[in-house]
Write an enzyme that holds these catalytic residues in place. Sequence first.
Site, short mmCIF file in Angstrom:
data_model
loop_
_atom_site.label_atom_id
_atom_site.label_comp_id
_atom_site.label_asym_id
_atom_site.label_seq_id
_atom_site.Cartn_x
_atom_site.Cartn_y
_atom_site.Cartn_z
CE LYS A 1 -23.27 9.59 1.95
NZ LYS A 1 -22.36 9.74 0.79
NE ARG B 1 -24.46 4.87 4.38
CZ ARG B 1 -24.07 5.39 3.22
NH1 ARG B 1 -22.91 5.08 2.68
NH2 ARG B 1 -24.87 6.25 2.58
CE LYS C 1 -19.56 7.61 4.21
NZ LYS C 1 -18.81 7.91 2.98
CB CYS D 1 -17.01 7.48 -2.35
SG CYS D 1 -18.77 7.92 -2.40
NE ARG E 1 -20.70 0.27 -0.11
CZ ARG E 1 -21.16 1.51 -0.31
NH1 ARG E 1 -21.79 2.13 0.64
NH2 ARG E 1 -20.96 2.10 -1.47
#
Lengths: 476, 547
Positions: B207, B144, B209, B473, B74
Amino acid sequence: MLDKQQLAELDKLLSTTNEKQKIWLAGYLAGLVGSSMPLQGASTTVDKKLNIYFATETGNSKHIAGELQKAAKGQGYKVNVVPFTKVAPKDIQSPAVFITSTHGDGEPPEQAKKFYDLLLNEKNKYQFDFAVLGLGDRSYKQFCQTAKVVEQELLRIGGQALVQGEFLDVDYADYIPAWIEKVLGGLEVLFKSETSASGINNVSSIQSAATVSGKGTSRLNPVKGKVQHIVNLNDIDSNKETYHIEISFTEDVVYLPGDSAGIILPGGETPRLYSIASALSAYPGQLHLTVALATHQNPDGSSGVGLCSGYLSKLKVGDEISFFIQSNRVFKLPEDSSKPMIFVGPGTGIAPFRAFIQERQQQGADGKNWLFFGAPKAHCDFLYQSEWQSYLEDGLLTKIDLAFSRDQKEKIYVQDRLRQKASEVKAWIDEGAVIYVCGSKSMGKDVDQVLTEILKDSKSDLDFLIEEGRYLKDVY
Amino acid sequence: MSKNKLSKVEEIKVNSRQLRGTLKESLENQITGALFAQDENLIKFHGMYQQDDRDRRQEREDKKLERAYSYMIRLRLPAGDLSADQWLKIQDLSEKNGTGIIKITTRETIQLHGVVKSVLKPTVNYFGKTMGLDSIAACGDVNRNVMCTVHPFTDQYPEVHAFAKKISEHLLPKTRAFHEIWLDEEPLHDSGSEKDPLYESRYLPRKFKIAIAIPPYNDVDLFANDIGLIAIIENQKFTGFNISVGGGMGTTHDNPNTYARMGSVIGFIPKDKTLDAAWQVLAIQRDFGNREDRKLSRLKYTIDRMGLDVFKKELEQRLGFSLQPVKPYKFTAREEQAGWMQSPDGFWHYTVFVENGRVRDLEQYSVKAFLKAVAETGSAQFRFTGHQNVMLTQISAAAKKQIEDLIQLHLKKPFSDLHTHAMACVALNTCSLALAEAQRYLPSLLEKIDGLRAKHNITRTITVRMTGCPNGCARPYLAEIGLVGKAYGRYALRLGGDHLGERLNQVSHAELDEEGILSTLDGLFLKYKPCADKETFGDFIHRQKLF
């Protein structure tokens, strides 16, 4: 010398006798002659000696040489057994027995090549007595070609035949005892020495030179098996198809790791041989094969498949298949199960090593094992990958080195990996390792080269390893 | 916070010599196409996931082969921008080393699937050396890909848009692991122990974001992010951002301690304080986030545990100033504007619908060939959207016709609005977390839902999102109809989310198969029909308090 009448009467008698009777007669006469010889004293007893030269591929010639040696020793002979690789025509010691197999295409086996070429080009004449034994396969046109040419050429350079050359088919084992008797008979005549009828009879106590016990020992007595499993080991992106075929049988078939199976084709063509990829000890009543589908281009541009591999690739579970065992006395696990082994087996060359590892596992052997395997791509051509992974995890496989030729820019092969691991390979060899190579002839030659390089400054060079029986090849 | 038993991943991170682990050795180990166990976690920080073809597991076993391992890469693409030339190179690379189908994600970037280990390094190396692109921190317990709205309608757009890259770089890990392992950089003197004031050696608990939105467009689904930055433009000037914290999708079936949460807008920060603010929010999460149970690690749980007020005070303390009051803003649209649009600088832009973000040619819709042709003209650049689509950008008036001709040539199939507003994650056959199908199944289900709409004569659009597992997701918790995979062929049905991404939906049925889904919707559409011209389906459900 016999006079004319004696000779005529003798010939008349002889014409009524068969081979065996002739041999007996020779012994009988020898016995008659021998009994009047003084047992000791200043007799001009000739030292009974025999030189046996053998060229073996799968060990059969060597084994027979051993049987003849035993029998001759029993008759008081001093016997030398020497491979063809160590003799030139000018070095032939008389009397000599030459035992050689022939390759399918009439070619001499690897071990015989040097001697064969020297013989054909020999311009001098020598005086010696000899006998030739050839091992071959009547299903080939040039049956026992090598042995026949050897006999012819030995005569040409001055040799005298002790007995007529013997050329045996795949069922040779049944004929060896009689041949040994014949040879000994011829030798006795040569040496005019003492021998007793019982001595000759001892020949019959010679064990049959049968290579394996049980059924399915040659093309002439195949057995039937059933396909119990067949799968293409290569995955989608591969340009190869390699079939893992499991054949089960109920007959008393016996084979050892390193032996091959001869597949009888339905159309009656010459059987093809495949190294057996399993050990009876791990899979009783079964043998596994690893068969690459051979492909070729036809003259018209269309593609075709190999006769036997094509037949095998199309088999279904439940199909019957005829086969026999072709033993290989040479390509065998070392008797000492603690000996380290190095296997070099790219592609389908992996087959016998699968059998070896299975056998070592069953034995609980603690010898180290190092595998060199090669194939185009790891993702789809790594034959038996999950099995090797678990052997590595268990510790049965000590080391594995892989060469996937298409997985990087530059092509890498098992020979290259050997070279890269030179110092460790050398260390294993110094520890007594036996090296096995299985696969294509050209790869075998490359491995010869690499090992020669590796062992350059070592106390054991390649010839030494070969003599010790620690460098063994099954190449095709 | 008790430090009894940190999760296994924590140990792996801390002992990894700043994310190196044994990745080099893993890549060189030829007996398997997989990595050594601990490197599976670490490679995520490098922007890659180890996957296997789940459809083929049995067949591979029959062939005495290990699972068909491959890697997903990615890219790190702040705000989703990519040049045409880069697109052509990547498409080629995907053909050569991957499946050939590039996937546009739900966070404005792209991923390649099916890259086997033996070509993994060459592929990543190629990205770096020939395109200046990397995949650093595209996955893993780090910040991310930073999103930004794709709509370039305001004069201030370039200035706001630039923050995506600034934030991405400001929050990048300091380790040189990526450069050593993939780009053959010589290890520096501190290799393995690089000082990282933000991530230290333990990185974040989970994670993180971040998304930037310019009202009225919420195409980035701002409130689904740990940090949402709502650009405030006052008197034609971009002055700063309203900052929202604690958004996060991810739940675990049957674990009531887990939940989806929308971000809470806590104040306004001047634009020059943006980088500091983002940095400090991460630092608080680093220090206070749950490192024992990864299911409860996201910032949303940290905030709810601390209390929002406490969190805000902590942030202000670390920043050294108070947040200003929230400034007014309003979102009126979430989906990307369709068709042609023009920015103030005169350039044209066109949003291309890509079904589930999968760049492949379909009947009457050869979007893969289309994008290649567009890239080859050199007349457009690419920007990936928050809805798995791609916007063609910076098209001059002169080149507009050329692009339009290509659109007419390649993109003929008329997808219904239900299709163009829907999203699905990858799920099977590559995602190891998938419990059910998503992208391979949603299109056919949408056909049937469209059938129900037609049956009840409902023309108003509905946002439908499907995921193969509760990680969410594709942000199913902010959809009007959310379908969260529970088992093969079975989904939790969630209803009542709003159309703008400002209200979460609720579970209506814990587990349904297709028949159950359709019959439920059939019944609801019947009830909804009379109100359809006044309100969205999601609002209807919410208002009716049906669940």
